[in-house]
Design a protein around this motif. Sequence first.
Motif, mmCIF file in Angstrom:
data_model
loop_
_atom_site.group_PDB
_atom_site.id
_atom_site.type_symbol
_atom_site.label_atom_id
_atom_site.label_comp_id
_atom_site.label_asym_id
_atom_site.label_seq_id
_atom_site.Cartn_x
_atom_site.Cartn_y
_atom_site.Cartn_z
ATOM 1 N N VAL A 110 0.749 -1.110 0.140
ATOM 2 C CA VAL A 110 -0.310 0.126 0.254
ATOM 3 C C VAL A 110 0.930 1.310 -0.019
ATOM 4 N N LEU A 111 0.430 2.355 -1.526
ATOM 5 C CA LEU A 111 1.721 2.821 -1.386
ATOM 6 C C LEU A 111 1.089 4.288 -1.655
ATOM 7 N N ASP A 112 1.837 5.382 -0.306
ATOM 8 C CA ASP A 112 0.885 6.915 -0.514
ATOM 9 C C ASP A 112 1.676 7.826 -1.551
ATOM 10 N N LEU A 113 0.743 8.400 -2.523
ATOM 11 C CA LEU A 113 1.787 9.293 -3.279
ATOM 12 C C LEU A 113 0.787 10.244 -3.287
ATOM 13 N N THR A 114 1.758 11.536 -3.633
ATOM 14 C CA THR A 114 2.400 13.137 -3.109
ATOM 15 C C THR A 114 3.188 13.431 -4.367
ATOM 16 N N ALA A 115 2.536 14.728 -4.553
ATOM 17 C CA ALA A 115 3.057 15.677 -5.443
ATOM 18 C C ALA A 115 3.726 14.948 -6.708
ATOM 19 N N TRP A 116 4.645 15.118 -7.417
ATOM 20 C CA TRP A 116 5.368 14.531 -8.549
ATOM 21 C C TRP A 116 4.682 13.105 -8.723
ATOM 22 N N ASP A 117 4.956 12.453 -7.397
ATOM 23 C CA ASP A 117 4.311 11.146 -7.955
ATOM 24 C C ASP A 117 3.161 10.817 -7.952
ATOM 25 N N LEU A 118 2.386 11.759 -8.029
ATOM 26 C CA LEU A 118 0.826 11.492 -8.274
ATOM 27 C C LEU A 118 0.992 10.626 -8.958
ATOM 28 N N GLN A 119 2.093 11.989 -10.474
ATOM 29 C CA GLN A 119 1.688 11.550 -12.336
ATOM 30 C C GLN A 119 1.986 10.349 -12.559
ATOM 31 N N LYS A 120 2.978 9.509 -11.992
ATOM 32 C CA LYS A 120 2.347 7.647 -12.201
ATOM 33 C C LYS A 120 1.302 7.471 -12.131
ATOM 34 N N VAL A 121 0.178 7.032 -11.590
ATOM 35 C CA VAL A 121 -1.091 6.465 -11.241
ATOM 36 C C VAL A 121 -2.176 7.758 -12.082
ATOM 37 N N THR A 122 -1.490 8.669 -11.797
ATOM 38 C CA THR A 122 -2.824 9.861 -12.951
ATOM 39 C C THR A 122 -3.445 9.295 -13.964
ATOM 40 N N HIS A 123 -4.470 9.337 -14.512
ATOM 41 C CA HIS A 123 -4.816 9.270 -15.596
ATOM 42 C C HIS A 123 -3.945 7.792 -16.117
ATOM 43 N N ALA A 124 -4.273 6.748 -16.035
ATOM 44 C CA ALA A 124 -3.489 5.432 -16.173
ATOM 45 C C ALA A 124 -4.511 4.483 -16.582
ATOM 46 N N TYR A 125 -5.220 5.112 -16.269
ATOM 47 C CA TYR A 125 -6.577 4.111 -16.317
ATOM 48 C C TYR A 125 -6.144 2.951 -15.678
ATOM 49 N N GLY A 126 -6.126 3.098 -14.203
ATOM 50 C CA GLY A 126 -5.913 1.411 -13.059
ATOM 51 C C GLY A 126 -4.715 0.663 -14.062
ATOM 52 N N THR A 127 -3.496 0.495 -14.648
ATOM 53 C CA THR A 127 -3.068 0.119 -15.219
ATOM 54 C C THR A 127 -2.243 -0.425 -14.351
#
Lengths: 468, 468
Positions: free
Chosen positions: A184-201
């Motif tokens: 379970v990972l908590d992502l903030t700031a730049w790291d959010l780009q990893k999963v935003t608009h990634a279609y849950g892939t």
Amino acid sequence: MPDYAQIKKELEGLAVEDNPALVRQKSRDFYWYSPILKEELESVTADLVVSPKSEEEVIRVLKVAYAHGVPVTPRGAGTGNYGQAMPLSGGIVLNLINMNKVKEIHPGRVIAEPGIVIAELDRQTKAHSGQELRFHPSTAQTATIGGFVAGGSGGVGSIHWGGLRDLGNILRLRVVTMEAEPRVLDLTAWDLQKVTHAYGTNGIIVEVEMPLAPAYDWVDVLVGYDDFMDAVRFGDALAHKNGLLVKEIAPIAAPIPYDYFPRHKPFLRDRNQSIVVLMIAPHSMDAFTAFAERQKGEILFRSDKVESMKGIPHAYELAWNHTTLRALKVDPGFTYLQVQYPGPDHVAKVEKMTKLFGDEVPGHLEFIKFDGRMQCSGLPLVRYTTRERLEEIMQIHRDNGCPIFNPHRYTLEEGGMKQTDTVQLAFKKETDPKGLLNPGKMIAWDNPDFDFSAGKNYLFPGLAAAGG
Amino acid sequence: MPDYAQIKKELEGLAVEDNPALVRQKSRDFYWYSPILKEELESVTADLVVSPKSEEEVIRVLKVAYAHGVPVTPRGAGTGNYGQAMPLSGGIVLNLINMNKVKEIHPGRVIAEPGIVIAELDRQTKAHSGQELRFHPSTAQTATIGGFVAGGSGGVGSIHWGGLRDLGNILRLRVVTMEAEPRVLDLTAWDLQKVTHAYGTNGIIVEVEMPLAPAYDWVDVLVGYDDFMDAVRFGDALAHKNGLLVKEIAPIAAPIPYDYFPRHKPFLRDRNQSIVVLMIAPHSMDAFTAFAERQKGEILFRSDKVESMKGIPHAYELAWNHTTLRALKVDPGFTYLQVQYPGPDHVAKVEKMTKLFGDEVPGHLEFIKFDGRMQCSGLPLVRYTTRERLEEIMQIHRDNGCPIFNPHRYTLEEGGMKQTDTVQLAFKKETDPKGLLNPGKMIAWDNPDFDFSAGKNYLFPGLAAAGG
Ligand SMILES: Cc1cc2nc3c(=O)[nH]c(=O)nc-3n(C[C@H](O)[C@H](O)[C@H](O)COP(=O)(O)OP(=O)(O)OC[C@H]3O[C@@H](n4cnc5c(N)ncnc54)[C@H](O)[C@@H]3O)c2cc1C
Ligand SMILES: Cc1cc2nc3c(=O)[nH]c(=O)nc-3n(C[C@H](O)[C@H](O)[C@H](O)COP(=O)(O)OP(=O)(O)OC[C@H]3O[C@@H](n4cnc5c(N)ncnc54)[C@H](O)[C@@H]3O)c2cc1C
């Protein structure tokens, strides 16, 4: 073929659905908007739908799926337009709609589960402290916040805040990985780009922390002009008035409003009126009407002055992709484009396209903030004739400096910038080593050598194998 | 000479002050900022100070003054910089500081009396419903809302909302006219331009209705750079980040911070550090620090991390005209300019001026929204040598496309656009037929034929007659 009897046993205690009709229903989204996707994805369906109620249950599902090598495709409300939530290789649809609790509300931010419907989230934050999300898709009444973050881009309110990709518009995402022992990972700031608009892939979002803006009783307004370009210029001028608080500005060309907005049609003078769909803060209404008058705009409709709003949809449900929906519902001969008109000469670009295409491509713009500057994107309708002509229309836009985002593709890359998002790909390598999350949506994962410039659409091999 | 004994009799029951020392004190503002105004206005004083407690009392005072032909100059807290509140022809100073009640607070707006101190107004709206004014001058702790509307222009928060002149940033002003039978007028929308920034020359504001924005516990931040232009570029980049909620961005060139901000000096690495003074919403701090790091900014100070804020002023009290004040207090050899750097090449313009003048004109910028676009204005300090050199510095700015607003003039026209504001003049004809309100501040009234292009300063004849 995975052993689903065994899988169901291992998932005992969780809400699991295997009735094929119901599973098929939850394997669909608004992909049928596109005649092309409709054909390609028609037969797609999952094997099971699992509806977890908590982070722990999500972890359990992923663990079991990983052990059995079964694909998992997350699903919010299934309102995406590009088959994003459709399980191309079958397997499990992870239906998150029951994870719908608001956990904490603070000044300027809210923490919630991913499956809450956006309008319900706004209702709760407004009741709590007069706050609401900075922006929402026009599907707010049905779409989930998790689905918006994973599959959406922007919407009503983006005129101030820009889109989901902009740093600061999401505060934190809590993500479960697809591994033998899910992390379970908590992502903030730049790291959010990893999963935003990634279609849950590359991870299942189990908690979101979103910034809030003040909630007002926004007044829905329609302003009419006889010339679409006057409507556009009015929208642009209004968008540049610092002191007027406006949440939505969408010029829509005649005859779309008259032909396809039946509830608002009585307020239009005639079929030749183009309109600007607006949401204005109540305390900006005096100044707004003074401004509209000076701009010779005809105020056709005000939700604060109408006798009854019964049966009249929210103004924003005339805008964004609802414009398209309303036209399509009546006349399936329509399709649409997603266009950007980069500033500062965005109005001139719109004018050129409007002159070139006339009623073949009735205009629909959305004003949005882009890198701190006002510009507009568009979702113009297209009276579809042939595929060649559609391609030609898109090419003419590109040739005139108006990039097109293709809404007729189900992959991340083809729907977007036609290039690999290396950040999202790298993260998928970490979080989904077996490639089980929403397979077929990230070309870079399945076929790193795919040549975008060859002009061919990507066809996910797993699609044929599973559903077809 | 008016019969002040009789006037006092007619004002019985009102708070009237005629002790010359006290009257003189209330006849002053921060005019001494300018060596030129200091000389010109040194001897100005009123005859009486009247401090009404209600609209009715204001009407009484104006009626009596009108009957006796006595000038009336309204006063808030007297923090204006250009002698705006100074009674050039003597007469009555109408001190509004006792009209300080908040009347109503609603979502997005507040109704208050004009004499309330801005910080107190914000305190009450925040306690009531987490709201505050959209923007305030850096003198918020002492200045009144009425004085701000009548004599100010913008401030902390203008980065979002622009200035007071922008439609929608004031909702309503209630104004009492200077006539035999004073009228009470409620002005909204375009009509507000009649009295906004009119120095009280055409009506006494007795009630304001202002829009509100959400109040947050803004975090004060100082970011350091070794090169002023890096600080400017950082400020500009930050100002364009849609998703980061920021209320103030002010780059200030070395060595000003080190030399004149004693309470913040311990946080600076050395005298060569230029800084950017910032106010950031708490929920934007994570994203902000990630952004600052990528921009290689050194976060020197954060009010949310400092052990104690005791004795440390608000960040905004380092900015706007407080920058000037702090330098002037230590070194009276300073004066300052008010410069606009019109966009979109505002950064290039700043760079050119910085290169040209170096430490003779230490830079100080304020990012503000202007017609929907981000740009910056500046209040650079000037190490004063001669009047000729000062004029030369101003001319070089103008020659490079950077307009100057002269802070060394007491008239509306010379401090602003050097042209007649016909709207304000026409309104004065209606509301102040005898020309008794704050005489000498509107050249168009006193001397319609004054030639601005002749390069001479206006000298109000009444000034010599009364005080001199
Ligand atoms: C009429 C209409 C109007 C629209 N207007 C807009 C608009 O204004 N702006 C806009 O951006 N979009 C718009 N859309 C697209 C869509 O409605 C929105 O993006 C919506 O927010 C998606 O939410 P959902 O819950 O339906 O997501 P779904 O469609 O269920 O899912 C979207 C994507 O996110 C993934 N996903 C869902 N939940 C999670 C999770 N918890 N963790 C990881 N991945 C997850 C899915 O696998 C899928 O790839 C519109 C669509 C329609 C049909
Ligand atoms: C250190 C410093 C920093 C400053 N920073 C800023 C800044 O950031 N932004 C900015 O805009 N200004 C700034 N100023 C100027 C000034 O402080 C502000 O404009 C302030 O809001 C003035 O309020 P006041 O109550 O002191 O008004 P006063 O100085 O008392 O009056 C200002 C003008 O308004 C008139 N007036 C006052 N009350 C009324 C009324 N009720 N009806 C009609 N007319 C009235 C007066 O006659 C006068 O002409 C600064 C000044 C200083 C000294």
